[in-house]
Design an enzyme around this catalytic site. Structure first.
Site, PDB file in Angstrom:
ATOM      1  N   GLU A  75       3.108   2.141   2.318  1.00 54.57           N
ATOM      2  CA  GLU A  75       3.704   2.461   3.625  1.00 54.57           C
ATOM      3  C   GLU A  75       5.115   1.886   3.713  1.00 54.57           C
ATOM      4  O   GLU A  75       5.423   0.878   3.097  1.00 54.57           O
ATOM      5  CB  GLU A  75       2.838   1.893   4.758  1.00 54.57           C
ATOM      6  CG  GLU A  75       1.529   2.646   4.918  1.00 54.57           C
ATOM      7  CD  GLU A  75       0.723   2.170   6.118  1.00 54.57           C
ATOM      8  OE1 GLU A  75       1.131   1.190   6.777  1.00 54.57           O
ATOM      9  OE2 GLU A  75      -0.329   2.788   6.375  1.00 54.57           O
ATOM     10  N   ASP A 134      23.164  35.146  -4.200  1.00 53.94           N
ATOM     11  CA  ASP A 134      22.333  36.140  -3.512  1.00 53.94           C
ATOM     12  C   ASP A 134      23.031  36.508  -2.203  1.00 53.94           C
ATOM     13  O   ASP A 134      23.990  35.838  -1.777  1.00 53.94           O
ATOM     14  CB  ASP A 134      20.895  35.649  -3.267  1.00 53.94           C
ATOM     15  CG  ASP A 134      20.839  34.361  -2.474  1.00 53.94           C
ATOM     16  OD1 ASP A 134      21.646  34.197  -1.531  1.00 53.94           O
ATOM     17  OD2 ASP A 134      19.989  33.505  -2.778  1.00 53.94           O
ATOM     18  N   ASP A 174       0.810  -1.224   0.000  1.00 54.61           N
ATOM     19  CA  ASP A 174       0.000   0.000   0.000  1.00 54.61           C
ATOM     20  C   ASP A 174       0.843   1.273   0.000  1.00 54.61           C
ATOM     21  O   ASP A 174       0.303   2.378   0.078  1.00 54.61           O
ATOM     22  CB  ASP A 174      -0.956   0.004   1.201  1.00 54.61           C
ATOM     23  CG  ASP A 174      -0.224  -0.031   2.532  1.00 54.61           C
ATOM     24  OD1 ASP A 174       1.035  -0.018   2.527  1.00 54.61           O
ATOM     25  OD2 ASP A 174      -0.873  -0.065   3.585  1.00 54.61           O
ATOM     26  N   ARG A 229      13.225  36.757  -6.602  1.00 56.64           N
ATOM     27  CA  ARG A 229      12.447  35.626  -7.107  1.00 56.64           C
ATOM     28  C   ARG A 229      10.971  36.021  -7.112  1.00 56.64           C
ATOM     29  O   ARG A 229      10.468  36.546  -6.119  1.00 56.64           O
ATOM     30  CB  ARG A 229      12.652  34.384  -6.242  1.00 56.64           C
ATOM     31  CG  ARG A 229      12.015  33.125  -6.835  1.00 56.64           C
ATOM     32  CD  ARG A 229      12.056  31.974  -5.845  1.00 56.64           C
ATOM     33  NE  ARG A 229      13.375  31.381  -5.668  1.00 56.64           N
ATOM     34  CZ  ARG A 229      13.828  30.358  -6.376  1.00 56.64           C
ATOM     35  NH1 ARG A 229      13.110  29.832  -7.336  1.00 56.64           N
ATOM     36  NH2 ARG A 229      15.015  29.857  -6.098  1.00 56.64           N
ATOM     37  N   LYS A 235      19.465  38.976  -5.974  1.00 57.00           N
ATOM     38  CA  LYS A 235      18.510  38.032  -6.573  1.00 57.00           C
ATOM     39  C   LYS A 235      17.087  38.390  -6.182  1.00 57.00           C
ATOM     40  O   LYS A 235      16.817  38.626  -5.013  1.00 57.00           O
ATOM     41  CB  LYS A 235      18.825  36.607  -6.114  1.00 57.00           C
ATOM     42  CG  LYS A 235      17.869  35.562  -6.683  1.00 57.00           C
ATOM     43  CD  LYS A 235      18.348  34.141  -6.405  1.00 57.00           C
ATOM     44  CE  LYS A 235      17.608  33.496  -5.275  1.00 57.00           C
ATOM     45  NZ  LYS A 235      18.001  32.102  -5.055  1.00 57.00           N
TER      46      LYS A 235
END
Ligand code: R5P
Length: 286
Positions: free
Chosen positions: A37, A161, A35, A187, A185
């Protein structure tokens, strides 16, 4: 005595750390049910202290770290230390829009329930350590990157950055020569697009090392490489602590003209040339 317990995606680093500390390394099993898991288990455990070494780059890895913590206690560990070489979700450290979770706070709280202590290697922001509810230390690893760089000509270490300036400076200091600079930078959080504004540091004919904490999609790094290439840099090296390298990131960097990509073993990738084990070990040896 201490036993190192590796997460499934951090096996090479866990082995390096066990060798560095000269302690035992256990061999967990990592199973998956039909399943979906997962079940991570620790078959043998003779020592008092378990040191789990597991990056949380995926949702499954978050469940695995909780299972390994619980398995260590079940196996008899009196104390559990959790080393997280790459802390996933660290960039969602704020609710950026109404209704969003502080994801790293939620995962940090969960991880704290199964451990006595946490070590984080170069998390995206050091302040995330405060989300853990147990004693949490930060391991600096940027100096390790310099070990992969040799024979650079008039090197310039560039942060893509302002937030990465400290990493670039640490890498330069460990390399032993060169200057440091950074780009501005921006974004766009709607489109994900990045705009980089270079400084006017001369790059013509120099070897440039772009240093960042994470290369994820490769957008930031490839943008920096293109700008440096246009401005006449000789060779451009892309170095990072955490080589997430999602999807076509590596191809993006190659297409942009990178000379070489270097990362550490906080994540096991083809570019993980440098181990952070020597940086972690002293914090465990006390
Ligand atoms: C951002 O602040 C980080 O330091 C990295 O620059 C960023 O996470 C890299 O992401 P990507 O490779 O997707 O541009």
């Amino acid at each position: 005595m201490t036993t190192i317990v590796p997460g499934s995606s951090t096996q090479a680093l866990a082995a390096e750390l066990a060798a560095e500390l000269d302690v035992a390394l256990t061999v967990p099993s990592y199973d998956r049910f039909a399943d979906g898991e997962t079940l991570a288990a620790i078959p043998e455990f003779d020592d008092n202290e378990a040191v789990i070494v597991a990056s949380t780059a995926t949702n499954d890895a978050h469940v695995e770290i909780l299972q390994l913590q619980d398995a260590a206690r079940e196996a008899g560990a009196k104390s559990v230390t959790t080393v997280i070489p790459y802390l996933g979700y660290a960039r969602q450290d704020k609710s950026f829009k109404p209704g969003q979770p502080v994801s790293v706070r939620a995962t940090a709280r969960a991880i704290s329930t199964g451990t006595d202590r946490v070590l984080l290697v170069e998390p995206h922001e050091p302040a995330v350590a405060e989300f853990f509810t147990v004693s949490t230390d930060i391991v600096g690893a940027a100096d390790r990157l310099a070990g992969a760089l040799v024979g650079l000509s008039d090197p310039l270490f560039v942060a893509p950055d302002e937030g990465a300036v400290e990493l670039a400076t640490t890498t330069r200091d460990a390399y032993g020569e060169g200057t440091v600079d950074y780009f501005e930078k921006e974004r766009d959080y709607e489109t994900g697009e990045i705009e980089l504004t270079p400084s006017d540091a001369p790059v013509d004919g120099r070897d440039v090392v772009v240093v960042d904490d994470i290369i994820a999609t490769g957008g930031t790094m490839s943008g920096a490489i293109e700008v440096l290439d246009d401005r006449g840099a000789d060779r451009v090296f892309a170095v990072c602590v955490h080589p997430v390298l999602a999807e076509a990131a590596l191809t993006k960097l190659s297409a942009a003209g990178v000379e070489r990509v270097v990362g550490t073993d906080t994540l096991e990738r083809a570019v993980s040339e440098v181990s952070v084990a020597p940086a972690i070990a002293p914090l465990l040896a006390d």
